[in-house]
Design an enzyme around this catalytic site. Structure first.
Site, PDB file in Angstrom:
ATOM      1  N   GLY A 110      41.301  41.419  32.330  1.00  0.00           N
ATOM      2  CA  GLY A 110      41.285  42.833  31.954  1.00  0.00           C
ATOM      3  C   GLY A 110      42.662  43.315  31.542  1.00  0.00           C
ATOM      4  O   GLY A 110      42.821  44.037  30.549  1.00  0.00           O
ATOM      5  N   TYR A 144      42.895  51.465  35.429  1.00  0.00           N
ATOM      6  CA  TYR A 144      43.496  52.272  34.347  1.00  0.00           C
ATOM      7  C   TYR A 144      44.766  52.979  34.833  1.00  0.00           C
ATOM      8  O   TYR A 144      45.740  53.092  34.092  1.00  0.00           O
ATOM      9  CB  TYR A 144      42.499  53.307  33.816  1.00  0.00           C
ATOM     10  CG  TYR A 144      41.254  52.705  33.208  1.00  0.00           C
ATOM     11  CD1 TYR A 144      41.332  51.553  32.418  1.00  0.00           C
ATOM     12  CD2 TYR A 144      40.001  53.273  33.394  1.00  0.00           C
ATOM     13  CE1 TYR A 144      40.186  50.988  31.867  1.00  0.00           C
ATOM     14  CE2 TYR A 144      38.856  52.714  32.836  1.00  0.00           C
ATOM     15  CZ  TYR A 144      38.960  51.580  32.082  1.00  0.00           C
ATOM     16  OH  TYR A 144      37.838  51.019  31.530  1.00  0.00           O
TER      17      TYR A 144
HETATM   18  C1  LIG Z   1      38.030  47.000  35.235  1.00  0.00           C
HETATM   19  C2  LIG Z   1      38.156  45.545  34.770  1.00  0.00           C
HETATM   20  C3  LIG Z   1      38.077  45.490  33.254  1.00  0.00           C
HETATM   21  C4  LIG Z   1      39.511  44.982  35.243  1.00  0.00           C
HETATM   22  O1  LIG Z   1      39.622  43.642  34.777  1.00  0.00           O
HETATM   23  P1  LIG Z   1      40.109  42.455  35.731  1.00  0.00           P
HETATM   24  O2  LIG Z   1      40.217  41.245  34.884  1.00  0.00           O
HETATM   25  O3  LIG Z   1      39.239  42.366  36.932  1.00  0.00           O
HETATM   26  O4  LIG Z   1      41.549  42.976  36.207  1.00  0.00           O
HETATM   27  P2  LIG Z   1      42.903  42.149  36.216  1.00  0.00           P
HETATM   28  O5  LIG Z   1      42.708  40.902  37.025  1.00  0.00           O
HETATM   29  O6  LIG Z   1      43.395  41.982  34.847  1.00  0.00           O
HETATM   30  O7  LIG Z   1      43.844  43.145  37.003  1.00  0.00           O
HETATM   31  C5  LIG Z   1      44.976  43.663  36.361  1.00  0.00           C
HETATM   32  C6  LIG Z   1      45.777  44.412  37.351  1.00  0.00           C
HETATM   33  O8  LIG Z   1      45.020  45.498  37.848  1.00  0.00           O
HETATM   34  C7  LIG Z   1      44.971  45.459  39.248  1.00  0.00           C
HETATM   35  N1  LIG Z   1      43.695  45.979  39.627  1.00  0.00           N
HETATM   36  C8  LIG Z   1      42.494  45.504  39.265  1.00  0.00           C
HETATM   37  N2  LIG Z   1      41.532  46.263  39.812  1.00  0.00           N
HETATM   38  C9  LIG Z   1      42.177  47.233  40.522  1.00  0.00           C
HETATM   39  C10 LIG Z   1      41.761  48.310  41.347  1.00  0.00           C
HETATM   40  N3  LIG Z   1      40.483  48.534  41.592  1.00  0.00           N
HETATM   41  N4  LIG Z   1      42.690  49.110  41.910  1.00  0.00           N
HETATM   42  C11 LIG Z   1      44.000  48.884  41.724  1.00  0.00           C
HETATM   43  N5  LIG Z   1      44.449  47.857  40.985  1.00  0.00           N
HETATM   44  C12 LIG Z   1      43.546  47.053  40.398  1.00  0.00           C
HETATM   45  C13 LIG Z   1      45.162  44.012  39.608  1.00  0.00           C
HETATM   46  O9  LIG Z   1      45.670  43.863  40.916  1.00  0.00           O
HETATM   47  C14 LIG Z   1      46.166  43.582  38.574  1.00  0.00           C
HETATM   48  O10 LIG Z   1      47.481  43.975  38.953  1.00  0.00           O
HETATM   49  P3  LIG Z   1      48.740  43.064  38.595  1.00  0.00           P
HETATM   50  O11 LIG Z   1      48.869  43.169  37.107  1.00  0.00           O
HETATM   51  O12 LIG Z   1      49.843  43.727  39.338  1.00  0.00           O
HETATM   52  O13 LIG Z   1      48.407  41.703  39.058  1.00  0.00           O
HETATM   53  C15 LIG Z   1      37.050  44.659  35.405  1.00  0.00           C
HETATM   54  O14 LIG Z   1      37.106  44.796  36.800  1.00  0.00           O
HETATM   55  C16 LIG Z   1      35.651  44.950  34.922  1.00  0.00           C
HETATM   56  O15 LIG Z   1      35.205  44.408  33.923  1.00  0.00           O
HETATM   57  N6  LIG Z   1      34.894  45.779  35.664  1.00  0.00           N
HETATM   58  C17 LIG Z   1      33.484  46.005  35.387  1.00  0.00           C
HETATM   59  C18 LIG Z   1      33.254  46.717  34.077  1.00  0.00           C
HETATM   60  C19 LIG Z   1      33.880  48.074  34.018  1.00  0.00           C
HETATM   61  O16 LIG Z   1      33.804  48.859  34.942  1.00  0.00           O
HETATM   62  N7  LIG Z   1      34.497  48.342  32.868  1.00  0.00           N
HETATM   63  C20 LIG Z   1      35.092  49.604  32.593  1.00  0.00           C
HETATM   64  C21 LIG Z   1      34.053  50.517  32.060  1.00  0.00           C
HETATM   65  S1  LIG Z   1      34.777  52.109  31.689  1.00  0.00           S
END
Ligand SMILES: CC(C)(COP(=O)(O)OP(=O)(O)OC[C@H]1O[C@@H](n2cnc3c(N)ncnc32)[C@H](O)[C@@H]1OP(=O)(O)O)[C@@H](O)C(=O)NCCC(=O)NCCS
Length: 173
Positions: A110, A144
Site C-alpha cells: 500500500g 492515510y
Molecule cells: C489500507 C491499505 C491499502 C494499506 O496497505 P498495506 O500494504 O497493508 O500497508 P503497508 O504495509 O504499505 O503500510 C504502510 C505503512 O502504513 C502503516 N500502517 C498500515 N496500516 C496502518 C494503520 N491501520 N494504522 C497506522 N499505520 C498503519 C504501516 O505500519 C506502514 O508504516 P511504515 O511505512 O512505517 O512501515 C490496505 O490495508 C488495504 O488494502 N486495506 C483494505 C482495502 C481498503 O480499505 N482500501 C482503502 C479504501 S478507501
C-alpha cells in the site's frame, strides 16, 4: 522500493484480472462490517466487465497493479480532471481506489502504491492529492494519516440501500 515490488500500468487486456481483484479485495475489506445484500448490490453495479473496460478506456483514469514477485498483490485507481468523483479540479488527483490483497497487507505494498500516486501527481505538477474513505475504515484512515493526509470534508455514499459517510482527506504536494 523493496526490489520485489513492481508497479505496472493496467491495460484493457487485463480487465478480467482487474475485475476479479476488485471484487475480491472489496468483499475482503468490507463484508464483515456490512449487510451482504448491500455489498452485492454495490458490486453488481460497480464490478462488471463492461464497467471496468469503460473505466480503463477513460483517458483521465489510470489503474496500476502492484506486483510482488510477479504476482498481482493490489491495485490503485487514479482519476484526473473530469474523471474525479468530486471536486473535478484540474490541479488535483483523486485516489479513488487503493486495495491490497489480505495476504499481502503489512508488506509495504500500500505504501508503494501511495508513493507512486504521489510521484505521478508531482510529475504532473498537481497541487494536491485527495480521496474519500468510509468513516468506519479505521485501518485505511490510519494508513492515510501516516502518509500525510488530513480531513477536509465529508460526503454521502450509497452502499446498496445503506447511506454511509465518507471522510474526504487530502495531502498538499
Ligand atoms: C489500507 C491499505 C491499502 C494499506 O496497505 P498495506 O500494504 O497493508 O500497508 P503497508 O504495509 O504499505 O503500510 C504502510 C505503512 O502504513 C502503516 N500502517 C498500515 N496500516 C496502518 C494503520 N491501520 N494504522 C497506522 N499505520 C498503519 C504501516 O505500519 C506502514 O508504516 P511504515 O511505512 O512505517 O512501515 C490496505 O490495508 C488495504 O488494502 N486495506 C483494505 C482495502 C481498503 O480499505 N482500501 C482503502 C479504501 S478507501
Amino acid at each position: 522500493m523493496p526490489n520485489n515490488i513492481q508497479i505496472s500500468k493496467v491495460n484493457v487486456k487485463d480487465a478480467a484480472t482487474l475485475l476479479e481483484l476488485s471484487r475480491t479485495t472489496f468483499f475482503d475489506a468490507f463484508l464483515h462490517q456490512n449487510n451482504p445484500a448491500d455489498m452485492e448490490a454495490y458490486a453488481a453495479a460497480a464490478f462488471t466487465l463492461p464497467k471496468i473496460q469503460l473505466e480503463l478506456n477513460n483517458p483521465d483514469s489510470e489503474f496500476y497493479f502492484a506486483l510482488v514477485g510477479g504476482a498481482v498483490a493490489g491495485y490503485l485507481k487514479l482519476n484526473y480532471n473530469a474523471a474525479q468523483t468530486e471536486l473535478k479540479d484540474a490541479h488535483a488527483v483523486e485516489v479513488e481506489r487503493i486495495y491490497v490483497l489480505n495476504s499481502f497487507q503489512g508488506q509495504q505494498v500500500g505504501k508503494q502504491l501511495m508513493e507512486f500516486a504521489m510521484q505521478q501527481a508531482t510529475s504532473r505538477q498537481l497541487k494536491y492529492i485527495w480521496l474519500g474513505v468510509w468513516e468506519h475504515n479505521t485501518k485505511a484512515i490510519g494508513f492515510y494519516k501516516i502518509k500525510g493526509f488530513g480531513p477536509f470534508g465529508s460526503h454521502n455514499f450509497m452502499l446498496g440501500s445503506d447511506e454511509q459517510t465518507d471522510i474526504l482527506m487530502k495531502k498538499e504536494l
